[in-house]
Write an enzyme that holds these catalytic residues in place. Sequence first.
Site, PDB file in Angstrom:
ATOM      1  N   ARG A   1      -3.724 -25.909 -25.049  1.00 37.50           N
ATOM      2  CA  ARG A   1      -4.193 -24.113 -24.448  1.00 37.50           C
ATOM      3  C   ARG A   1      -4.240 -23.767 -23.783  1.00 37.50           C
ATOM      4  O   ARG A   1      -3.553 -24.647 -22.634  1.00 37.50           O
ATOM      5  CB  ARG A   1      -5.968 -23.640 -25.383  1.00 37.50           C
ATOM      6  CG  ARG A   1      -5.814 -24.238 -26.972  1.00 37.50           C
ATOM      7  CD  ARG A   1      -7.284 -23.984 -27.912  1.00 37.50           C
ATOM      8  NE  ARG A   1      -7.989 -24.851 -27.676  1.00 37.50           N
ATOM      9  CZ  ARG A   1      -9.327 -25.199 -28.416  1.00 37.50           C
ATOM     10  NH1 ARG A   1      -9.164 -24.242 -29.336  1.00 37.50           N
ATOM     11  NH2 ARG A   1      -9.848 -26.195 -28.382  1.00 37.50           N
TER      12      ARG A   1
ATOM     13  N   TYR B   1      -2.102 -22.285 -39.835  1.00 36.71           N
ATOM     14  CA  TYR B   1      -3.111 -22.130 -39.808  1.00 36.71           C
ATOM     15  C   TYR B   1      -3.948 -20.559 -39.933  1.00 36.71           C
ATOM     16  O   TYR B   1      -5.410 -20.436 -41.229  1.00 36.71           O
ATOM     17  CB  TYR B   1      -3.657 -21.708 -38.075  1.00 36.71           C
ATOM     18  CG  TYR B   1      -4.447 -21.507 -37.186  1.00 36.71           C
ATOM     19  CD1 TYR B   1      -5.489 -23.112 -37.822  1.00 36.71           C
ATOM     20  CD2 TYR B   1      -5.091 -20.684 -36.611  1.00 36.71           C
ATOM     21  CE1 TYR B   1      -6.619 -22.854 -36.634  1.00 36.71           C
ATOM     22  CE2 TYR B   1      -5.890 -20.855 -35.676  1.00 36.71           C
ATOM     23  CZ  TYR B   1      -7.183 -21.878 -35.533  1.00 36.71           C
ATOM     24  OH  TYR B   1      -8.334 -22.268 -35.822  1.00 36.71           O
TER      25      TYR B   1
ATOM     26  N   ASP C   1     -16.901 -35.609 -39.090  1.00 40.41           N
ATOM     27  CA  ASP C   1     -15.505 -35.160 -37.898  1.00 40.41           C
ATOM     28  C   ASP C   1     -14.497 -36.384 -38.272  1.00 40.41           C
ATOM     29  O   ASP C   1     -15.318 -37.916 -38.580  1.00 40.41           O
ATOM     30  CB  ASP C   1     -16.254 -35.053 -36.596  1.00 40.41           C
ATOM     31  CG  ASP C   1     -14.793 -34.184 -35.935  1.00 40.41           C
ATOM     32  OD1 ASP C   1     -13.942 -35.237 -36.128  1.00 40.41           O
ATOM     33  OD2 ASP C   1     -15.082 -32.869 -35.531  1.00 40.41           O
TER      34      ASP C   1
HETATM   35  P1  NAD Z   1     -11.363 -28.977 -32.215  1.00 34.99           P
HETATM   36  O1  NAD Z   1     -10.341 -29.046 -32.228  1.00 34.99           O
HETATM   37  O2  NAD Z   1     -12.150 -29.418 -30.437  1.00 34.99           O
HETATM   38  O3  NAD Z   1     -12.684 -29.463 -32.876  1.00 34.99           O
HETATM   39  C1  NAD Z   1     -12.174 -28.952 -34.082  1.00 34.99           C
HETATM   40  C2  NAD Z   1     -12.905 -30.323 -35.294  1.00 34.99           C
HETATM   41  O4  NAD Z   1     -12.544 -30.429 -36.388  1.00 34.99           O
HETATM   42  C3  NAD Z   1     -12.368 -31.841 -34.257  1.00 34.99           C
HETATM   43  O5  NAD Z   1     -12.965 -32.795 -33.452  1.00 34.99           O
HETATM   44  C4  NAD Z   1     -11.427 -32.433 -35.717  1.00 34.99           C
HETATM   45  O6  NAD Z   1     -11.446 -33.836 -35.433  1.00 34.99           O
HETATM   46  C5  NAD Z   1     -12.307 -31.614 -36.762  1.00 34.99           C
HETATM   47  N1  NAD Z   1     -11.372 -32.244 -37.366  1.00 34.99           N
HETATM   48  C6  NAD Z   1     -10.207 -31.384 -37.991  1.00 34.99           C
HETATM   49  N2  NAD Z   1      -9.710 -31.888 -39.233  1.00 34.99           N
HETATM   50  C7  NAD Z   1     -10.854 -32.887 -39.244  1.00 34.99           C
HETATM   51  C8  NAD Z   1     -10.924 -32.913 -41.373  1.00 34.99           C
HETATM   52  N3  NAD Z   1     -10.168 -32.860 -42.103  1.00 34.99           N
HETATM   53  N4  NAD Z   1     -12.613 -33.939 -41.710  1.00 34.99           N
HETATM   54  C9  NAD Z   1     -13.335 -33.704 -40.298  1.00 34.99           C
HETATM   55  N5  NAD Z   1     -13.184 -32.958 -39.164  1.00 34.99           N
HETATM   56  C10 NAD Z   1     -11.770 -32.737 -39.191  1.00 34.99           C
HETATM   57  O7  NAD Z   1     -11.400 -27.592 -31.570  1.00 34.99           O
HETATM   58  P2  NAD Z   1     -11.751 -26.059 -31.506  1.00 34.99           P
HETATM   59  O8  NAD Z   1     -11.732 -24.925 -30.433  1.00 34.99           O
HETATM   60  O9  NAD Z   1     -13.641 -27.115 -31.605  1.00 34.99           O
HETATM   61  O10 NAD Z   1     -12.003 -24.940 -33.395  1.00 34.99           O
HETATM   62  C11 NAD Z   1     -13.869 -25.624 -33.820  1.00 34.99           C
HETATM   63  C12 NAD Z   1     -13.466 -24.384 -35.426  1.00 34.99           C
HETATM   64  O11 NAD Z   1     -13.142 -22.835 -34.181  1.00 34.99           O
HETATM   65  C13 NAD Z   1     -11.851 -24.601 -35.464  1.00 34.99           C
HETATM   66  O12 NAD Z   1     -12.456 -24.159 -37.349  1.00 34.99           O
HETATM   67  C14 NAD Z   1     -11.232 -23.063 -35.242  1.00 34.99           C
HETATM   68  O13 NAD Z   1     -10.161 -22.637 -35.888  1.00 34.99           O
HETATM   69  C15 NAD Z   1     -12.250 -22.089 -35.202  1.00 34.99           C
HETATM   70  N6  NAD Z   1     -12.002 -21.720 -33.566  1.00 34.99           N
HETATM   71  C16 NAD Z   1     -12.023 -21.736 -32.504  1.00 34.99           C
HETATM   72  C17 NAD Z   1     -11.340 -20.805 -31.356  1.00 34.99           C
HETATM   73  C18 NAD Z   1     -11.260 -21.607 -29.782  1.00 34.99           C
HETATM   74  O14 NAD Z   1     -11.290 -21.031 -29.166  1.00 34.99           O
HETATM   75  N7  NAD Z   1     -11.463 -22.396 -29.684  1.00 34.99           N
HETATM   76  C19 NAD Z   1     -10.931 -19.717 -31.755  1.00 34.99           C
HETATM   77  C20 NAD Z   1     -10.956 -19.034 -32.838  1.00 34.99           C
HETATM   78  C21 NAD Z   1     -11.668 -20.343 -34.252  1.00 34.99           C
HETATM   79  N1  UDP Z   2       0.384 -20.279 -22.832  1.00 36.02           N
HETATM   80  C1  UDP Z   2       0.787 -20.290 -21.772  1.00 36.02           C
HETATM   81  N2  UDP Z   2       1.712 -21.859 -21.139  1.00 36.02           N
HETATM   82  C2  UDP Z   2       0.527 -22.279 -21.679  1.00 36.02           C
HETATM   83  C3  UDP Z   2      -0.233 -22.487 -23.406  1.00 36.02           C
HETATM   84  C4  UDP Z   2       0.278 -21.087 -23.160  1.00 36.02           C
HETATM   85  O1  UDP Z   2       1.840 -19.231 -21.262  1.00 36.02           O
HETATM   86  O2  UDP Z   2       0.740 -23.722 -21.189  1.00 36.02           O
HETATM   87  C5  UDP Z   2       0.010 -19.373 -24.264  1.00 36.02           C
HETATM   88  C6  UDP Z   2       0.404 -18.937 -25.047  1.00 36.02           C
HETATM   89  O3  UDP Z   2       2.045 -18.863 -25.389  1.00 36.02           O
HETATM   90  C7  UDP Z   2      -0.050 -17.722 -25.164  1.00 36.02           C
HETATM   91  C8  UDP Z   2      -1.683 -17.467 -24.788  1.00 36.02           C
HETATM   92  O4  UDP Z   2      -1.166 -18.588 -23.648  1.00 36.02           O
HETATM   93  O5  UDP Z   2       0.877 -16.437 -25.781  1.00 36.02           O
HETATM   94  C9  UDP Z   2      -2.952 -18.325 -25.093  1.00 36.02           C
HETATM   95  O6  UDP Z   2      -2.251 -19.504 -25.924  1.00 36.02           O
HETATM   96  P1  UDP Z   2      -3.705 -20.380 -26.250  1.00 36.02           P
HETATM   97  O7  UDP Z   2      -2.222 -22.303 -26.531  1.00 36.02           O
HETATM   98  O8  UDP Z   2      -4.155 -20.880 -25.210  1.00 36.02           O
HETATM   99  O9  UDP Z   2      -3.693 -19.941 -28.029  1.00 36.02           O
HETATM  100  P2  UDP Z   2      -3.467 -18.587 -28.854  1.00 36.02           P
HETATM  101  O10 UDP Z   2      -4.421 -17.579 -28.453  1.00 36.02           O
HETATM  102  O11 UDP Z   2      -1.851 -18.446 -28.813  1.00 36.02           O
HETATM  103  O12 UDP Z   2      -3.684 -19.634 -30.123  1.00 36.02           O
END
Ligand code: NAD
Ligand code: UDP
Length: 321
Positions: free
Chosen positions: A191, A150, A36
């Site tokens: 978020r 993204y 990371d």
């Molecule tokens: P997060 O931002 O907490 O974690 C992502 C991690 O990746 C961070 O620690 C960051 O430092 C690291 N990172 C980013 N770019 C990097 C690079 N070039 N090299 C090494 N490390 C790098 O986010 P999260 O919520 O834990 O999400 C983790 C994964 O799950 C992501 O791939 C995200 O797209 C996917 N995901 C998360 C959610 C959610 O609701 N949390 C939903 C859909 C998909």
């Molecule tokens: N959102 C909101 N207030 C905030 C942050 C987000 O109303 O302070 C809304 C955002 O526009 C979206 C939903 O909440 O409709 C969920 O957003 P989030 O950033 O959690 O993730 P997303 O599901 O859009 O990737």
Amino acid sequence: MAARRQRTVITGGAGFIGSHLCDYFVEAGHEVICLDNLLTGSGSHIEHLLGREDFRFIDYDVTGYIHVGGPVDNVLHFASPASPVDYLEYPIETLKVGALGTHKALGLARDKGARFLLASTSEAYGDPQIHPQPETYWGNVNPVGPRGVYDEAKRFAEALTMAYHRTHGMDTHIARIFNTYGPRMRLYDGRALPTFFRQALKGEDLTVYGDGSQTRSFCYVGDMIEGIGRLLKSDEHEPVNLGNPDELTILELAREIIELTGAKSKIVFEPLPTDDPKVRQPDIAKAKRVLGWEPTTPRSEGLKRALDYFREQVAQGAQNG
Ligand code: NAD
Ligand code: UDP
């Protein structure tokens, strides 16, 4: 002779979901190597694992060539900014880690003959015209809008993963992860859920974007980790939705958090960001069928656990934790 301990590489392992995966695999008896660059993650999420002989943290940007000495059994590619605020701040880094980072992580898995699991996303469906979203839906994504950095990176990552599976016969897996929440989310990651908790706990107004009628479906992180663990071991190579179908509007979420925290906060309405999906709910029939998995933590319980965590963070004055 005793069986060799499995070695598992987790990119993005210092992030929210990644750090829970580190815990999960260490507890399962694996040796975990966490890569990371701390772009959106935090050393504090894995601090408790440092110093263990079965855990190693390497501060590394996985868009560059990844070298790991010795055998590797599993590669889980979770590195990527995930909050809209983060990926809008780091658009090029997001595209690079989804494209170049996935290429390097697949290359490592191929070299080692390891299983590979990609963290994809419900954003692959964009602003969906089919509801709830099954894996067979191809999505409605604006490739050139702000969120495109993204969504398209993840869609490319899925295509690359399937190409490695089909071309090289690799054991690959794709998790389409829907909104996940729980301890270790950053208070300021932007978020909705951590923002609402932070605002309520500080007695500030909650900022609902648009009229709040857009929906999301939130899955507790413990359930998500279990689903990911099962998918990694499964025979399923096509994408699988992982999430909790318990759908609610963002306005309802804001109201629930005000009630749960007992805050005096009001709700204020702010403009809806560009391309913000209007609805989102996973169809998890496939996960139930092929993994025997479904979430078991009700929202009431998950939100209480999240509240305990966020309360502590606010009390500690965390800016980034
Ligand atoms: P997060 O931002 O907490 O974690 C992502 C991690 O990746 C961070 O620690 C960051 O430092 C690291 N990172 C980013 N770019 C990097 C690079 N070039 N090299 C090494 N490390 C790098 O986010 P999260 O919520 O834990 O999400 C983790 C994964 O799950 C992501 O791939 C995200 O797209 C996917 N995901 C998360 C959610 C959610 O609701 N949390 C939903 C859909 C998909
Ligand atoms: N959102 C909101 N207030 C905030 C942050 C987000 O109303 O302070 C809304 C955002 O526009 C979206 C939903 O909440 O409709 C969920 O957003 P989030 O950033 O959690 O993730 P997303 O599901 O859009 O990737």
